[in-house]
Write a protein that holds these residues in place. Structure first.
Motif, PDB file in Angstrom:
ATOM      1  N   SER A  11       0.903  -1.004   0.162  1.00  0.00           N
ATOM      2  CA  SER A  11       0.052   0.086   0.152  1.00  0.00           C
ATOM      3  C   SER A  11       0.765   1.213  -0.084  1.00  0.00           C
ATOM      4  O   SER A  11       1.727   1.190   0.932  1.00  0.00           O
ATOM      5  CB  SER A  11      -0.974  -0.033   1.236  1.00  0.00           C
ATOM      6  N   ARG A  38      -2.725  -6.925 -14.820  1.00  0.00           N
ATOM      7  CA  ARG A  38      -3.398  -6.387 -13.599  1.00  0.00           C
ATOM      8  C   ARG A  38      -4.959  -6.697 -13.575  1.00  0.00           C
ATOM      9  O   ARG A  38      -5.455  -6.773 -14.864  1.00  0.00           O
ATOM     10  CB  ARG A  38      -3.168  -5.024 -13.020  1.00  0.00           C
ATOM     11  N   ALA A  40      -8.391  -5.249 -11.410  1.00  0.00           N
ATOM     12  CA  ALA A  40      -8.892  -4.605 -10.502  1.00  0.00           C
ATOM     13  C   ALA A  40     -10.425  -5.083 -10.125  1.00  0.00           C
ATOM     14  O   ALA A  40     -11.071  -5.820 -11.081  1.00  0.00           O
ATOM     15  CB  ALA A  40      -9.157  -3.322 -10.684  1.00  0.00           C
ATOM     16  N   PRO A  87      -4.065   6.221  -7.890  1.00  0.00           N
ATOM     17  CA  PRO A  87      -5.259   5.303  -7.322  1.00  0.00           C
ATOM     18  C   PRO A  87      -5.889   4.312  -8.408  1.00  0.00           C
ATOM     19  O   PRO A  87      -6.176   3.356  -8.090  1.00  0.00           O
ATOM     20  CB  PRO A  87      -6.484   6.336  -6.883  1.00  0.00           C
ATOM     21  N   THR A  90      -4.591   0.750  -8.589  1.00  0.00           N
ATOM     22  CA  THR A  90      -4.768  -0.235  -7.477  1.00  0.00           C
ATOM     23  C   THR A  90      -5.173  -1.372  -8.137  1.00  0.00           C
ATOM     24  O   THR A  90      -6.516  -1.425  -8.760  1.00  0.00           O
ATOM     25  CB  THR A  90      -5.798   0.194  -6.538  1.00  0.00           C
ATOM     26  N   GLN A 120      -0.920  -7.939  -4.573  1.00  0.00           N
ATOM     27  CA  GLN A 120      -1.824  -6.779  -4.373  1.00  0.00           C
ATOM     28  C   GLN A 120      -1.307  -5.417  -4.253  1.00  0.00           C
ATOM     29  O   GLN A 120      -0.170  -5.279  -3.599  1.00  0.00           O
ATOM     30  CB  GLN A 120      -2.645  -6.845  -3.122  1.00  0.00           C
ATOM     31  N   THR A 122      -2.182  -1.516  -3.763  1.00  0.00           N
ATOM     32  CA  THR A 122      -3.262  -0.393  -3.239  1.00  0.00           C
ATOM     33  C   THR A 122      -2.519   0.934  -3.310  1.00  0.00           C
ATOM     34  O   THR A 122      -1.619   1.145  -2.352  1.00  0.00           O
ATOM     35  CB  THR A 122      -3.674  -0.702  -1.981  1.00  0.00           C
ATOM     36  N   SER A 124      -3.370   4.758  -2.515  1.00  0.00           N
ATOM     37  CA  SER A 124      -4.498   5.766  -1.857  1.00  0.00           C
ATOM     38  C   SER A 124      -4.258   7.237  -2.263  1.00  0.00           C
ATOM     39  O   SER A 124      -3.041   7.789  -2.467  1.00  0.00           O
ATOM     40  CB  SER A 124      -4.243   5.623  -0.290  1.00  0.00           C
TER      41      SER A 124
END
Length: 125
Positions: A11, A38, A40, A87, A90, A120, A122, A124
């Motif tokens: 993250s 990837r 999502a 973002p 993600t 994963q 992520t 933000s």
């Protein structure tokens, strides 16, 4: 049995960087088409970047100039350096190997026969 093991996800805040790694067993990353995909939630799996046996790379428009695919032949490992993360980056990121041929035949996921378990990422805001 071919094994691809990803690592390096996590993250981060927007603008940050991550480097993903894909360690290959029983498969030579230097001699084949390899890629990062990837996916999502609620979206189709998409190719992020691919590299062929000659070292030529192709990127999705959304990551051009921010992501770099590379490999270390001695370590038999594929990398994805991700800078200026957004973002929208993600997703679960997967390493994939085409499974045959020095050249990449397609950017479609169906063209790749071997997959890692995913890592994963992520981002933000």
């Amino acid at each position: 049995q071919v094994q691809l093991v990803e690592s390096g996800g996590g993250s981060v805040q927007a603008g940050g960087s991550l480097r993903l790694s894909c360690a290959a067993s029983r498969y030579y990353v230097s001699r084949a088409c390899m890629a990062w995909f990837r996916q999502a939630p609620g979206k189709d799996r998409e190719m992020v970047a691919r590299i062929n046996g000659s070292g030529d790379s192709v990127y999705a428009d959304s990551v051009k100039g921010r992501f770099t695919i590379s490999r270390d032949n001695d370590k038999n490992t594929l990398y994805l350096q991700m800078n200026s993360l957004e973002p929208d980056d993600t997703a679960m990121y997967y390493c994939a190997a085409q499974g045959g041929g020095y050249s990449c035949y397609s950017s479609r996921s169906e063209a790749f026969g071997y997959w890692g378990q995913g890592t994963q990422v992520t981002v933000s805001s």
